[in-house]
Design a protein around this motif. Structure first.
Motif, PDB file in Angstrom:
ATOM      1  N   PRO A  51       0.733  -1.341  -0.199  1.00 39.05           N
ATOM      2  CA  PRO A  51      -0.030  -0.070   0.067  1.00 39.05           C
ATOM      3  C   PRO A  51       0.835   1.351  -0.003  1.00 39.05           C
ATOM      4  CG  PRO A  51      -0.110  -0.989   2.110  1.00 39.05           C
ATOM      5  CD  PRO A  51       0.749  -2.053   1.037  1.00 39.05           C
ATOM      6  N   PRO A 103       2.618   4.403  -0.929  1.00 34.05           N
ATOM      7  CA  PRO A 103       2.624   5.488  -2.098  1.00 34.05           C
ATOM      8  C   PRO A 103       3.766   5.519  -3.022  1.00 34.05           C
ATOM      9  CG  PRO A 103       1.670   6.629  -0.356  1.00 34.05           C
ATOM     10  CD  PRO A 103       2.359   5.071   0.306  1.00 34.05           C
ATOM     11  N   GLU A 120      -4.410   8.288  -8.099  1.00 33.51           N
ATOM     12  CA  GLU A 120      -3.801   8.127  -6.994  1.00 33.51           C
ATOM     13  C   GLU A 120      -4.795   8.280  -5.726  1.00 33.51           C
ATOM     14  OE1 GLU A 120       0.265  10.013  -6.207  1.00 33.51           O
ATOM     15  OE2 GLU A 120      -0.550  11.538  -7.897  1.00 33.51           O
ATOM     16  N   SER A 121      -5.488   9.014  -5.907  1.00 33.43           N
ATOM     17  CA  SER A 121      -6.437   9.315  -4.955  1.00 33.43           C
ATOM     18  C   SER A 121      -7.259   8.210  -4.544  1.00 33.43           C
ATOM     19  CB  SER A 121      -7.348  10.679  -5.182  1.00 33.43           C
ATOM     20  OG  SER A 121      -8.350  10.352  -6.056  1.00 33.43           O
ATOM     21  N   GLU A 122      -7.959   8.186  -3.420  1.00 29.01           N
ATOM     22  CA  GLU A 122      -8.682   6.950  -2.788  1.00 29.01           C
ATOM     23  C   GLU A 122     -10.049   7.071  -4.037  1.00 29.01           C
ATOM     24  OE1 GLU A 122     -11.361   5.968   1.260  1.00 29.01           O
ATOM     25  OE2 GLU A 122      -9.262   6.807   1.242  1.00 29.01           O
ATOM     26  N   ASP A 123     -10.364   8.367  -4.085  1.00 23.92           N
ATOM     27  CA  ASP A 123     -11.610   8.306  -5.130  1.00 23.92           C
ATOM     28  C   ASP A 123     -11.613   8.006  -6.302  1.00 23.92           C
ATOM     29  OD1 ASP A 123     -14.531   9.488  -5.548  1.00 23.92           O
ATOM     30  OD2 ASP A 123     -13.453  11.122  -6.795  1.00 23.92           O
ATOM     31  N   LEU A 126      -8.866   6.035  -7.425  1.00 27.81           N
ATOM     32  CA  LEU A 126      -8.830   4.540  -7.652  1.00 27.81           C
ATOM     33  C   LEU A 126     -10.282   3.943  -7.297  1.00 27.81           C
ATOM     34  CD1 LEU A 126      -5.689   4.326  -5.445  1.00 27.81           C
ATOM     35  CD2 LEU A 126      -5.860   3.897  -7.780  1.00 27.81           C
ATOM     36  N   ALA A 127     -11.075   4.278  -6.463  1.00 25.78           N
ATOM     37  CA  ALA A 127     -12.579   3.593  -6.447  1.00 25.78           C
ATOM     38  C   ALA A 127     -13.398   3.666  -7.725  1.00 25.78           C
ATOM     39  CB  ALA A 127     -13.407   4.228  -5.296  1.00 25.78           C
ATOM     40  N   PRO A 129      -1.069   1.263  -5.643  1.00 22.17           N
ATOM     41  CA  PRO A 129      -1.649   2.590  -5.282  1.00 22.17           C
ATOM     42  C   PRO A 129      -1.668   3.881  -6.176  1.00 22.17           C
ATOM     43  CG  PRO A 129       0.652   2.153  -4.758  1.00 22.17           C
ATOM     44  CD  PRO A 129       0.064   0.999  -5.494  1.00 22.17           C
TER      45      PRO A 129
END
Length: 170
Positions: A18, A20, A51-54, A56-57, A69
């Motif tokens: 995980p 980065p 690369e942001s959580e949003d 990647l989702a 990541p």
């Protein structure tokens, strides 16, 4: 390291830590993309760095990027791409693939794992990232620190077809 050794060292990574990817490493990978050749130097490739959580989702809706990541959606603009006059072949896939290859080798040179992904739903990716009609998502490149060992660079002796099958002399 020589180019051939780098090419032999690179392998497909399907499990990532995980951790980065550092900004300076990303900058090196993106610079490798920028200097990659394209047909007639038309430079039709556009890259979405995810690369942001949003982000990647959103990407996960249409692609399996194996928990990396960082992912790059490598697209080609059909309106900018070169077209072969003889038969109308458009260079979008070729240009995007050359760029992706440069990025993948740059990642390997940095000690990062990567996976070239063509098995994804382009319509879902297009919608998730609101891509214009002319921009075709061609490849996704997952990048990160490998979770586990890399394959042996000597695997090509048995995993690849022999040269006499690959090359025909004329």
């Amino acid at each position: 390291m020589s180019f051939l050794n780098l090419a032999k060292q690179r392998c497909s990574i399907r499990a990532y830590e995980p951790t980065p990817v550092k900004p300076e490493e990303i900058a090196t990978i993106v610079e490798a993309a920028r200097v990659a050749p394209t047909a007639a130097n038309r430079q039709p490739v556009r890259i979405i760095q995810v690369e942001s959580e949003d982000g990647l989702a959103k990407l996960a809706r249409g692609a399996n990027f194996y928990g990396a990541p960082l992912a790059f959606i490598v697209c080609a603009d059909a309106e900018r791409a070169w077209k072969r006059p003889v038969d109308g072949m458009v260079s979008t896939d070729i240009d995007a693939s050359i760029v992706c290859d440069h990025m993948m080798l740059a990642a390997a040179d940095l000690g990062l794992g990567s996976l070239w992904i063509c098995g994804f739903d382009p319509a879902t990716v297009r919608e998730a990232f609101d891509l214009p009609a002319s921009l075709i998502p061609v490849n996704i490149l997952a990048v990160g620190h490998a979770a586990g060992d890399w394959k042996s660079p000597n695997r090509h002796a048995t995993d690849r077809i022999p040269l006499d099958e690959l090359v025909t002399k004329a």
